[in-house]
Design a protein around this motif. Structure first.
Motif, PDB file in Angstrom:
ATOM      1  N   LYS B   2      54.651  38.628  51.571  1.00  0.00           N
ATOM      2  CA  LYS B   2      54.706  38.778  50.118  1.00  0.00           C
ATOM      3  C   LYS B   2      53.315  38.507  49.524  1.00  0.00           C
ATOM      4  N   ILE B   3      52.824  39.504  48.820  1.00  0.00           N
ATOM      5  CA  ILE B   3      51.461  39.424  48.297  1.00  0.00           C
ATOM      6  C   ILE B   3      51.471  39.563  46.778  1.00  0.00           C
ATOM      7  N   THR B   4      50.687  38.724  46.110  1.00  0.00           N
ATOM      8  CA  THR B   4      50.494  38.902  44.665  1.00  0.00           C
ATOM      9  C   THR B   4      49.022  39.219  44.406  1.00  0.00           C
ATOM     10  N   ILE B   5      48.805  40.220  43.589  1.00  0.00           N
ATOM     11  CA  ILE B   5      47.424  40.556  43.221  1.00  0.00           C
ATOM     12  C   ILE B   5      47.232  40.276  41.735  1.00  0.00           C
ATOM     13  N   LEU B   6      46.262  39.438  41.433  1.00  0.00           N
ATOM     14  CA  LEU B   6      45.898  39.207  40.036  1.00  0.00           C
ATOM     15  C   LEU B   6      44.632  40.002  39.765  1.00  0.00           C
ATOM     16  N   ASN B   7      44.821  41.031  38.978  1.00  0.00           N
ATOM     17  CA  ASN B   7      43.754  41.999  38.771  1.00  0.00           C
ATOM     18  C   ASN B   7      43.082  41.761  37.420  1.00  0.00           C
ATOM     19  N   ARG B  19      41.358  49.373  43.937  1.00  0.00           N
ATOM     20  CA  ARG B  19      42.468  48.427  44.024  1.00  0.00           C
ATOM     21  C   ARG B  19      43.801  49.147  44.176  1.00  0.00           C
ATOM     22  N   ASN B  20      43.946  50.294  43.493  1.00  0.00           N
ATOM     23  CA  ASN B  20      45.178  51.079  43.660  1.00  0.00           C
ATOM     24  C   ASN B  20      45.345  51.541  45.104  1.00  0.00           C
ATOM     25  N   ASN B  21      44.260  51.966  45.714  1.00  0.00           N
ATOM     26  CA  ASN B  21      44.311  52.363  47.124  1.00  0.00           C
ATOM     27  C   ASN B  21      44.719  51.188  48.005  1.00  0.00           C
ATOM     28  N   LEU B  22      44.189  50.049  47.667  1.00  0.00           N
ATOM     29  CA  LEU B  22      44.508  48.854  48.451  1.00  0.00           C
ATOM     30  C   LEU B  22      45.999  48.529  48.353  1.00  0.00           C
ATOM     31  N   VAL B  23      46.527  48.616  47.134  1.00  0.00           N
ATOM     32  CA  VAL B  23      47.950  48.327  46.937  1.00  0.00           C
ATOM     33  C   VAL B  23      48.786  49.297  47.766  1.00  0.00           C
ATOM     34  N   LYS B  24      48.433  50.588  47.727  1.00  0.00           N
ATOM     35  CA  LYS B  24      49.152  51.599  48.501  1.00  0.00           C
ATOM     36  C   LYS B  24      49.146  51.256  49.986  1.00  0.00           C
ATOM     37  N   MET B  25      47.976  50.937  50.478  1.00  0.00           N
ATOM     38  CA  MET B  25      47.823  50.638  51.906  1.00  0.00           C
ATOM     39  C   MET B  25      48.621  49.408  52.315  1.00  0.00           C
ATOM     40  N   VAL B  79      47.733  35.372  47.885  1.00  0.00           N
ATOM     41  CA  VAL B  79      47.373  35.823  46.537  1.00  0.00           C
ATOM     42  C   VAL B  79      45.946  36.360  46.565  1.00  0.00           C
ATOM     43  N   LEU B  80      45.806  37.591  46.109  1.00  0.00           N
ATOM     44  CA  LEU B  80      44.472  38.184  46.019  1.00  0.00           C
ATOM     45  C   LEU B  80      44.011  38.147  44.560  1.00  0.00           C
ATOM     46  N   PHE B  81      42.888  37.493  44.321  1.00  0.00           N
ATOM     47  CA  PHE B  81      42.266  37.489  43.003  1.00  0.00           C
ATOM     48  C   PHE B  81      41.225  38.597  43.018  1.00  0.00           C
ATOM     49  N   ALA B  82      41.302  39.496  42.062  1.00  0.00           N
ATOM     50  CA  ALA B  82      40.411  40.656  42.106  1.00  0.00           C
ATOM     51  C   ALA B  82      39.758  40.883  40.752  1.00  0.00           C
ATOM     52  N   ALA B  83      38.448  41.059  40.752  1.00  0.00           N
ATOM     53  CA  ALA B  83      37.748  41.310  39.484  1.00  0.00           C
ATOM     54  C   ALA B  83      36.315  41.758  39.739  1.00  0.00           C
ATOM     55  N   GLY B 131      42.526  34.923  48.563  1.00  0.00           N
ATOM     56  CA  GLY B 131      41.313  35.674  48.849  1.00  0.00           C
ATOM     57  C   GLY B 131      40.753  36.222  47.545  1.00  0.00           C
ATOM     58  N   LEU B 132      39.491  36.573  47.578  1.00  0.00           N
ATOM     59  CA  LEU B 132      38.834  37.088  46.367  1.00  0.00           C
ATOM     60  C   LEU B 132      38.202  38.439  46.665  1.00  0.00           C
ATOM     61  N   LEU B 133      38.527  39.399  45.821  1.00  0.00           N
ATOM     62  CA  LEU B 133      37.920  40.726  45.947  1.00  0.00           C
ATOM     63  C   LEU B 133      37.048  40.958  44.722  1.00  0.00           C
ATOM     64  N   ILE B 134      35.765  41.209  44.939  1.00  0.00           N
ATOM     65  CA  ILE B 134      34.870  41.373  43.799  1.00  0.00           C
ATOM     66  C   ILE B 134      34.087  42.686  43.881  1.00  0.00           C
ATOM     67  N   GLU B 135      33.754  43.172  42.724  1.00  0.00           N
ATOM     68  CA  GLU B 135      32.831  44.308  42.689  1.00  0.00           C
ATOM     69  C   GLU B 135      31.520  43.831  42.110  1.00  0.00           C
ATOM     70  N   LYS B 136      30.454  44.133  42.830  1.00  0.00           N
ATOM     71  CA  LYS B 136      29.139  43.701  42.360  1.00  0.00           C
ATOM     72  C   LYS B 136      28.773  44.398  41.057  1.00  0.00           C
ATOM     73  N   GLY B 137      28.024  43.704  40.229  1.00  0.00           N
ATOM     74  CA  GLY B 137      27.439  44.340  39.053  1.00  0.00           C
ATOM     75  C   GLY B 137      26.041  44.830  39.387  1.00  0.00           C
ATOM     76  N   ASP B 138      25.391  45.492  38.426  1.00  0.00           N
ATOM     77  CA  ASP B 138      24.030  45.996  38.659  1.00  0.00           C
ATOM     78  C   ASP B 138      23.069  44.855  38.947  1.00  0.00           C
ATOM     79  N   ASP B 139      23.422  43.677  38.437  1.00  0.00           N
ATOM     80  CA  ASP B 139      22.493  42.549  38.516  1.00  0.00           C
ATOM     81  C   ASP B 139      22.851  41.556  39.619  1.00  0.00           C
TER      82      ASP B 139
END
Lengths: 220, 183
Positions: B2-7, B19-25, B79-83, B131-139
């Motif tokens: 059982k997985i919860t994703i906080l997006n 993230r949608n692809n990840l949820v599908k997979m 629980v995956l924290f994603a931002a 776990g934490l999923l992050i997307e890098k910013g330009d900086d």
């Protein structure tokens, strides 16, 4: 010297952060000609106003409580609103004040690294970070338990008001304990075993008629 | 599992797709996934009133969407924290939701690893790994990633669990999914 202070506590004027700032600012005002303005992030509906204040300031202090090892969501919102000031050449100098509920200053050292980097990001001169743990509950504590570190805040403010800098030695002394000592750990274990550590919470639970419900698990 | 994703995404399309692809997979590999798009939810920021400990123990005194989040989180294995990173840190949208997880703890404090003060667990069970999923910013640079990762580990300790990974969206989705499936 003119100072702009942001209090980032969700409790606003009634916060422990406000009390610590009060002592710091009393010291700051000891230097003639100094003045400050103080804004509460939580009260501010218009973030643009806060950004303007930051932009126009020469010197900024951002103070907030530690929330799960970090800044709270509302402080992060404030930080995000500063994005338009990226790369500007004349951004203010910034110093930070982080206070935590747990006794160890160590718990605030991680967000401190973030704050130093944040200053760099914004091209702000970084003055350092005042860190103090053990702050939750100070409003009910007797004077003899708080007067020493309140005095430190006053002294830090006084030196800052004169020099525009945080005194490194004072920061270190104020932060103690960085970690719990062996004795400190024993004390905490003893306080927990005897229930002494819970008195503060249980008293409030009883006042709220919620004592019987204190271990409730509503989500299973 | 059982997985919860906080997006905590606010307006980043690329991140949404990832993230949608990840949820599908994750669903394809037989996980049940609860996926919260935090930006679309009503979550009042924590006021530090401690009502969730001292008035209505275990839940925020405001009946906002944090109740649904707490329910899913405490009943999850992971629980995956994603931002995306904004100003070098996961979005405020995510942090506001993370602040609202404290009803899952008790006000009482104990020494963790005989070393540090932290709050006790409210629920008598293993808390979900995180776990934490992050997307890098330009900086974003490597120092930012290090700071964010270290703070996430601190959050895990506060939350009485452990962090399994901090991953970035510049690797294939499959790798993140595999990593989660290994838990």
């Amino acid at each position: 010297m003119k100072l702009t202070v942001f209090n980032g506590s969700p409790r606003g004027k009634k916060s422990n952060t406000a009390i610590l700032l009060e002592h710091f600012l009393k010291g700051f005002m000891e230097t003639e000609g100094n003045s400050y303005e103080l804004e509460y992030i939580v009260n501010n509906k218009d973030v643009g106003e806060l950004v303007e204040m930051f932009k126009d300031a020469n010197n900024v202090i951002l103070a907030f409580p530690l929330y799960t090892g970090c800044m709270s969501g509302i402080v992060k919102s404030f930080v995000e609103s500063l994005k338009p000031l990226y790369g500007k050449q004349d951004n203010p100098s910034v110093g930070f004040m982080v206070q935590g509920g747990f006794p160890e200053a160590y718990q605030s050292r991680f967000v401190e690294r973030y704050l130093e980097k944040l200053a760099k990001r914004l091209n702000c001169q970084y003055l350092g970070c005042i860190v103090k743990g053990g702050i939750e509950g100070i409003q009910g504590k007797p004077q003899f338990m708080t007067q020493k570190f309140f005095y430190y805040f006053y002294e830090l403010g006084k030196v800052y008001g004169k020099s525009g800098k945080f005194d490194e030695e004072m920061l270190k002394n104020l932060a103690k304990p960085e970690h719990l000592s062996v004795l400190g750990r024993l004390f905490y274990k003893f306080a927990r075993l005897t229930g002494m550590a819970n008195i503060h919470w249980n008293k409030q639970l009883k006042e709220n008629k919620a004592f019987e419900k204190r271990f409730d698990r509503p989500f299973t | 599992m059982k997985i919860t994703i906080l997006n905590g995404n606010s307006d980043n399309r690329k991140f949404d797709d990832y993230r949608n692809n990840l949820v599908k997979m994750l669903k394809l590999s037989d996980n049940s996934v609860a996926h919260f798009k935090l930006k679309e939810m009503e979550i009042r920021h924590c006021r530090g009133c401690f009502g969730c400990w001292l008035k209505t123990p275990g839940q925020c005194i405001y009946k906002d969407d944090s109740h649904a989040i707490c329910r899913e989180v405490i009943n999850s294995d992971f629980v995956l924290f994603a931002a995306p990173l904004v100003m070098g840190f996961p979005s405020a949208v995510l942090k506001i939701a993370m602040d609202k997880l404290i009803p899952l703890l008790l006000p009482y404090i104990e020494l963790v690893d005989n070393k540090e003060c932290h709050h006790e667990k409210r629920y008598d069970k293993e808390y979900p790994l995180i776990g934490l999923l992050i997307e890098k910013g330009d900086d974003t640079d490597s120092e930012d990633i290090e700071i964010v990762s270290d703070i996430f580990v601190r959050f895990a300790i506060d939350f009485r669990t452990s962090s399994r990974f901090v991953m970035q969206t510049d690797i294939p989705v499959q790798e993140v999914s595999d990593e989660i499936n290994r838990i």
